[in-house]
Design a protein around this motif. Structure first.
Motif, PDB file in Angstrom:
ATOM      1  N   VAL A 154     -68.203 -36.502  44.450  1.00 55.92           N
ATOM      2  CA  VAL A 154     -67.847 -35.224  43.817  1.00 55.92           C
ATOM      3  C   VAL A 154     -68.481 -34.081  44.598  1.00 55.92           C
ATOM      4  CG1 VAL A 154     -67.870 -33.886  41.691  1.00 55.92           C
ATOM      5  CG2 VAL A 154     -67.776 -36.381  41.585  1.00 55.92           C
ATOM      6  N   CYS A 155     -67.646 -33.144  45.035  1.00 53.73           N
ATOM      7  CA  CYS A 155     -68.124 -31.963  45.758  1.00 53.73           C
ATOM      8  C   CYS A 155     -67.795 -30.717  44.932  1.00 53.73           C
ATOM      9  CB  CYS A 155     -67.455 -31.869  47.130  1.00 53.73           C
ATOM     10  SG  CYS A 155     -67.794 -33.288  48.183  1.00 53.73           S
ATOM     11  N   LEU A 156     -68.375 -29.610  45.344  1.00 56.66           N
ATOM     12  CA  LEU A 156     -68.211 -28.376  44.582  1.00 56.66           C
ATOM     13  C   LEU A 156     -68.028 -27.203  45.534  1.00 56.66           C
ATOM     14  CD1 LEU A 156     -68.440 -26.631  41.963  1.00 56.66           C
ATOM     15  CD2 LEU A 156     -70.903 -26.674  42.290  1.00 56.66           C
ATOM     16  N   ALA A 157     -67.051 -26.349  45.214  1.00 55.69           N
ATOM     17  CA  ALA A 157     -66.899 -25.078  45.927  1.00 55.69           C
ATOM     18  C   ALA A 157     -66.980 -23.960  44.900  1.00 55.69           C
ATOM     19  CB  ALA A 157     -65.556 -25.038  46.651  1.00 55.69           C
ATOM     20  N   MET A 158     -67.539 -22.826  45.309  1.00 54.47           N
ATOM     21  CA  MET A 158     -67.672 -21.697  44.383  1.00 54.47           C
ATOM     22  C   MET A 158     -66.983 -20.473  44.970  1.00 54.47           C
ATOM     23  SD  MET A 158     -71.514 -22.415  43.029  1.00 54.47           S
ATOM     24  CE  MET A 158     -71.360 -21.632  41.456  1.00 54.47           C
ATOM     25  N   MET A 159     -66.436 -19.654  44.098  1.00 54.23           N
ATOM     26  CA  MET A 159     -65.724 -18.462  44.545  1.00 54.23           C
ATOM     27  C   MET A 159     -66.738 -17.392  44.944  1.00 54.23           C
ATOM     28  SD  MET A 159     -62.761 -17.066  44.977  1.00 54.23           S
ATOM     29  CE  MET A 159     -61.366 -17.512  43.972  1.00 54.23           C
ATOM     30  N   ARG A 160     -66.695 -16.977  46.188  1.00 50.34           N
ATOM     31  CA  ARG A 160     -67.579 -15.920  46.695  1.00 50.34           C
ATOM     32  C   ARG A 160     -66.732 -14.967  47.534  1.00 50.34           C
ATOM     33  NH1 ARG A 160     -70.578 -17.620  43.588  1.00 50.34           N
ATOM     34  NH2 ARG A 160     -72.509 -18.805  43.791  1.00 50.34           N
ATOM     35  N   ASP A 161     -66.767 -13.713  47.212  1.00 46.09           N
ATOM     36  CA  ASP A 161     -66.038 -12.688  47.968  1.00 46.09           C
ATOM     37  C   ASP A 161     -64.556 -13.039  48.111  1.00 46.09           C
ATOM     38  OD1 ASP A 161     -68.520 -11.496  48.330  1.00 46.09           O
ATOM     39  OD2 ASP A 161     -68.894 -12.651  50.152  1.00 46.09           O
ATOM     40  N   GLY A 162     -63.976 -13.543  47.050  1.00 46.17           N
ATOM     41  CA  GLY A 162     -62.544 -13.831  47.066  1.00 46.17           C
ATOM     42  C   GLY A 162     -62.171 -15.096  47.818  1.00 46.17           C
ATOM     43  N   ARG A 163     -63.143 -15.906  48.223  1.00 41.28           N
ATOM     44  CA  ARG A 163     -62.830 -17.158  48.929  1.00 41.28           C
ATOM     45  C   ARG A 163     -63.611 -18.295  48.301  1.00 41.28           C
ATOM     46  NH1 ARG A 163     -60.118 -16.184  53.515  1.00 41.28           N
ATOM     47  NH2 ARG A 163     -60.285 -18.364  54.113  1.00 41.28           N
ATOM     48  N   TRP A 164     -63.061 -19.486  48.411  1.00 46.28           N
ATOM     49  CA  TRP A 164     -63.776 -20.669  47.933  1.00 46.28           C
ATOM     50  C   TRP A 164     -64.763 -21.110  48.995  1.00 46.28           C
ATOM     51  CZ3 TRP A 164     -63.725 -21.748  43.057  1.00 46.28           C
ATOM     52  CH2 TRP A 164     -62.624 -21.398  42.288  1.00 46.28           C
ATOM     53  N   GLN A 165     -66.051 -21.079  48.633  1.00 45.58           N
ATOM     54  CA  GLN A 165     -67.100 -21.472  49.586  1.00 45.58           C
ATOM     55  C   GLN A 165     -67.667 -22.819  49.153  1.00 45.58           C
ATOM     56  OE1 GLN A 165     -67.800 -19.656  52.161  1.00 45.58           O
ATOM     57  NE2 GLN A 165     -67.030 -17.626  51.665  1.00 45.58           N
ATOM     58  N   PRO A 166     -67.447 -23.868  49.943  1.00 43.57           N
ATOM     59  CA  PRO A 166     -67.987 -25.175  49.552  1.00 43.57           C
ATOM     60  C   PRO A 166     -69.494 -25.238  49.717  1.00 43.57           C
ATOM     61  CG  PRO A 166     -66.884 -25.299  51.662  1.00 43.57           C
ATOM     62  CD  PRO A 166     -66.722 -23.892  51.196  1.00 43.57           C
ATOM     63  N   ARG A 167     -70.148 -25.948  48.811  1.00 41.31           N
ATOM     64  CA  ARG A 167     -71.572 -26.212  48.979  1.00 41.31           C
ATOM     65  C   ARG A 167     -71.721 -27.299  50.026  1.00 41.31           C
ATOM     66  NH1 ARG A 167     -75.223 -25.133  44.903  1.00 41.31           N
ATOM     67  NH2 ARG A 167     -76.169 -27.186  45.139  1.00 41.31           N
ATOM     68  N   GLY A 168     -72.861 -27.354  50.623  1.00 44.45           N
ATOM     69  CA  GLY A 168     -73.042 -28.309  51.723  1.00 44.45           C
ATOM     70  C   GLY A 168     -72.982 -29.751  51.296  1.00 44.45           C
ATOM     71  N   ASP A 169     -73.650 -30.074  50.203  1.00 44.24           N
ATOM     72  CA  ASP A 169     -73.786 -31.481  49.822  1.00 44.24           C
ATOM     73  C   ASP A 169     -72.984 -31.791  48.562  1.00 44.24           C
ATOM     74  OD1 ASP A 169     -75.569 -31.941  51.894  1.00 44.24           O
ATOM     75  OD2 ASP A 169     -77.227 -31.156  50.691  1.00 44.24           O
ATOM     76  N   ALA A 170     -72.689 -33.085  48.403  1.00 40.66           N
ATOM     77  CA  ALA A 170     -71.995 -33.533  47.194  1.00 40.66           C
ATOM     78  C   ALA A 170     -72.895 -33.345  45.989  1.00 40.66           C
ATOM     79  CB  ALA A 170     -71.623 -35.000  47.343  1.00 40.66           C
ATOM     80  N   VAL A 171     -72.285 -33.095  44.816  1.00 43.60           N
ATOM     81  CA  VAL A 171     -73.100 -32.949  43.606  1.00 43.60           C
ATOM     82  C   VAL A 171     -73.257 -34.286  42.871  1.00 43.60           C
ATOM     83  CG1 VAL A 171     -72.613 -30.513  43.250  1.00 43.60           C
ATOM     84  CG2 VAL A 171     -71.086 -32.208  42.259  1.00 43.60           C
TER      85      VAL A 171
END
Lengths: 517, 279
Positions: free
Chosen positions: A123-140
């Motif tokens: 399971v990975c996670l990306a978060m919305m930052r400045d209008g773009r989806w920014q993936p986190r480096g590591d899996a959650v």
């Protein structure tokens, strides 16, 4: 002269073919979802490149010559397809693909990343930052240890945020152990750091495998929608009303009638809660293997009993790419080269027969050895063919084959290699003199490796601290210093080989061609 | 002749006899030494262990009489592990001398575990010439039934029960290649393209160049020479030829170390004596 020109032309054409085939992608253009679409989710959000908040669909785009990506499109303008998230070189946890998204409002996108190591889903996670989806480096959330229900990875995820009724984030996921999927639960205080709580106890799930799980909040509590299949491969959808702790199902289990055309097979199912009731997005596969995403809806009723098909082809694969002819004929070119290689073996045999035949006929020096060559080659070939044609027979022919192969060839081959041991002892004893500091280093590392490779090294130092035990020191030498040196040497070799190959290919190195002339 | 000169000029015949005696010790004395598994062997074991039920393993075997000492234990242990766990596998080779060696092991192990040809394993025999591995491995990985066509018994791939749904290298969870040399083509054309896990079983002398592949996770494990075979045999709880050979090898290595140390002590003594004389 003609021979030389022919060789140059063949080498040039073959080299040019492989260079172009390597440099050009096998298929040009086309959409990132040209070969398939699957695992969709819906969200009301503002996606990159679009100006207003609206209902959007996110799904996995499949392209056979690329890694899977997450794509998005507004429901109102389905021709506008955007890549939301794609694998990147600097991220290990989704290096081989981003799949199976789930939006969690307002700013999170959970998805299944296929890892760098062996495509283990996590399971990975990306978060919305400045209008773009920014993936986190590591899996959650990662795969479990051997023997656990998620030992082979995590195949599907459904996240529920903190609410008035529940004080923690909850994630129901399908843990995979081989081909078997089990619904499990993980909890988190912030949606970032997750703690596994083990399998969820669902009635009637013995001997069946879960494929997808979706958690939906209702007035009665959390309801799990599970798509699964039994041992015969038949798929079903069931709903389970959970207890407040989220780990057990109450008595109410309902089998849902998914109204899918019989010629289509449901691959996955995502259930989203909306003001209009429950919306379902399912991946349907036809007999030809083509996928599409269908839109289903569940009428407001408790318990949920039906999934009504609203639109069969909500999303279909995008525009196909152009195929380059180069890659289409790769198999044929490979086959031609294999055949040429096989001819070389035959030519070698003919050459050997010519050399030794002349010697035997003229009774030149060494003719007995040449005769032995013919006898050995013919006897081995004849008895091998006979033994292959009569594998079960116990005749003098098969016994002769056993004698020649197991009684002669095998001991002779083993003896040839065994002689190395004797020479090695003699050479090490005579040549290994430490005269310089570098020589001392070499002798020390050789001694370490020799003792570390055999149990006696472990036995001699097993009572010492770990950093002094020979196997541990040997592992450091092999994995660290040896690896660094080998990589450096390999870089040098391959750069040199590339330069030499280019010189020969471009006929700049004429010396190599002179011998042919 | 001084002692240090004599110690540096031991006759080869004495060395050879001493070596023969040293490697024969474990055959007569029942010695037991711990054989803990190393990281690379554990990686190989775990890779086989984690193959999901019903998924296929490919074994590529190129060892023969010359490398029987290093590779037989590896092959025996891997086949034992696969058959005891009931993980189906296909086996093939790029060395025409190899099939009789691995077939003997497979038949013996299959009898013990009651495994059946076609359901638990399939033998494709000699398929790709060693010199054409790059082309052969690519073609095989891209279209397995099209390239292999039929097994050694002449049965088409489509009619072999365990291979009914196999199309390309994605349908194999793991490739184990056992032989003197590492077959880098499996990394280049299979692991990198299709993501199939790869394990090497190779001669110890070739292992030094392949440790970097473990570091980069291009291979998930490696069996190094007779040691790798012995460690794997211990892991699958069936010590056999690999353990016998590594015990003999222990004394051989010990002898070499002792001889090198003796020769160097004598050489140092000789240099000191020469310095004293010159002063």
């Amino acid at each position: 002269m003609l021979k030389r020109r022919a060789i140059i032309i063949v080498t040039f054409v073959a080299g040019l073919y492989y260079l172009l085939e390597f440099l050009l992608p096998p298929r040009l253009g086309g959409s990132p979802d040209a070969d398939g679409v699957e695992a969709a989710t819906m969200v009301k959000s503002k996606l990159p490149g679009l100006s207003r908040t609206a209902w959007y669909l996110a799904y996995t785009g499949i392209r056979n010559d690329r890694r899977p990506v997450l794509m998005g499109m507004p429901l109102e303008r389905r021709y506008v397809r955007t890549v939301l998230l794609a694998p990147a070189f600097n991220r290990h946890d989704d290096y081989r693909g981003c799949t199976r998204p789930q939006f969690v409002v307002p700013d999170r996108l959970y998805y299944i990343g296929l890892g760098w190591d062996d495509r283990t889903p996590r399971v990975c996670l990306a978060m919305m930052r400045d209008g773009r989806w920014q993936p986190r480096g590591d899996a959650v959330l990662r795969e479990g240890k051997p023997g656990e229900p998620d030992a082979s990875g995590i195949g599907w995820v459904s996240v529920q945020t903190r609410s008035e009724a529940v004080s923690e984030w909850r994630m129901w996921y399908v843990g995979r152990q081989g081909d078997v999927g089990t619904v499990c639960l993980a909890v988190s205080p912030d949606g970032l750091r997750w703690e596994k709580r083990g399998p969820v106890a669902l009635a009637g799930m013995d001997g069946v495998s879960a494929d997808c799980v979706n958690a939906v909040m209702t007035r009665e509590g959390t309801v799990l929608w599970v798509l699964g299949h039994d041992a015969s491969g038949e798929r079903w959808v069931r709903t389970f009303l959970l207890t407040p702790d989220g780990r057990h199902a109450r008595d109410r289990v309902t089998t849902v009638d998914a109204q899918i055309p019989p010629e289509l097979d449901m691959q996955d199912l995502r259930i989203e809660s909306s003001a209009d009731g429950l919306q379902g997005l399912a991946t349907l596969r036809d007999n030809a293997g083509k996928t599409r995403i269908a839109w289903l809806a569940s009428p407001v009723e408790f318990p949920e009993r039906r999934l009504v098909l609203r639109e069969t082809s909500l999303v279909v694969p995008g525009s196909p790419p152009w195929s380059t002819v180069l890659s289409d004929v790769r198999g044929t070119v490979d086959d031609i080269l294999v055949v040429i290689g096989a001819f070389a073996v035959g030519l070698g045999l003919i050459g050997l027969a010519q050399v030794h035949g002349k010697r035997v006929l003229a009774l030149q020096k060494g003719w007995p050895e040449s005769t032995a060559f013919f006898v050995a080659a013919i006897a081995m070939a004849a008895f091998t063919v006979y033994a292959r044609l009569n594998p079960e027979a116990k005749t003098w022919g098969t016994k002769a084959y056993d004698l020649l192969f197991y009684g002669l060839l095998q001991p002779l081959g083993s003896s040839m290699f065994s002689l190395l041991a004797a020479y090695l002892v003699s050479a090490a004893y005579r040549a290994f003199r430490v005269r310089t500091f570098e020589g001392g280093l070499l002798a020390a590392s050789a001694t370490l490796i020799m003792l570390g490779q055999v149990p006696v090294g472990n036995w001699l130092t097993q009572n010492l601290p770990p950093y002094l035990q020979i196997p541990k020191v040997m592992a450091w030498v092999l994995f660290v210093s040896n690896t660094a040196v080998v990589r450096a040497v390999n870089f040098g070799i391959f750069v040199g080989a590339l330069a030499t190959a280019l010189r020969v290919w471009l006929s700049m190195d004429r010396a190599s061609m002179r011998s042919i002339e | 002749m001084k002692w240090y000169e004599r110690l540096q000029r031991i006759d080869n015949r004495i060395l050879y006899v001493t070596l023969a005696v040293a490697v024969a010790i474990p055959a007569f004395a029942r010695l037991r030494m711990p054989i803990p598994p190393t990281t690379e062997t554990l990686g190989a074991y775990r890779a086989v262990e984690s193959v999901p039920p019903g998924r296929l393993v490919m074994v590529h075997s190129t060892w023969d009489a010359g490398t029987i000492g290093e590779c037989e234990g590896q092959c025996r242990a891997v086949i034992e592990h696969l058959m005891s766990r009931g993980k189906p596998f296909v086996i093939w080779t790029s060395n025409p001398a190899s099939p009789p060696f691995y077939n003997r092991i497979i038949e013996e192990t299959a009898r013990r575990h009651g495994r059946v040809y076609g359901r638990d394993w399939v033998d494709f025999g000699y398929k790709v010439p060693g010199g054409a591995m790059a082309f052969g491995v690519q073609a095989m990985a891209r279209d397995f039934p099209g390239y292999m066509k039929e097994d050694v018994r002449g049965t088409p791939v489509s009619q072999i029960p365990v291979l009914r749904n196999v199309r390309d290298a994605r349908d194999f969870d793991l490739i184990v290649t056992i032989g003197y040399n590492p077959i880098g083509e499996f990394i280049q054309f299979v692991q990198a393209v299709y993501g199939t896990k790869v394990v090497f079983g190779i001669a110890a002398i070739n292992s030094t160049t392949t440790y970097s592949y473990i570091d980069s996770k291009q291979i998930v494990g490696m069996l190094v020479g007779a040691r790798g075979g012995a460690e794997y045999e211990v892991l699958v709880r069936r010590p056999g030829r690999g353990v016998q050979i590594i015990m003999a090898q222990s004394f051989g290595h010990l002898l070499i170390v002792v001889l090198v140390v003796l020769a160097n002590v004598a050489a140092i003594a000789q240099r000191r004596a020469a310095r004293r004389q010159s002063v």
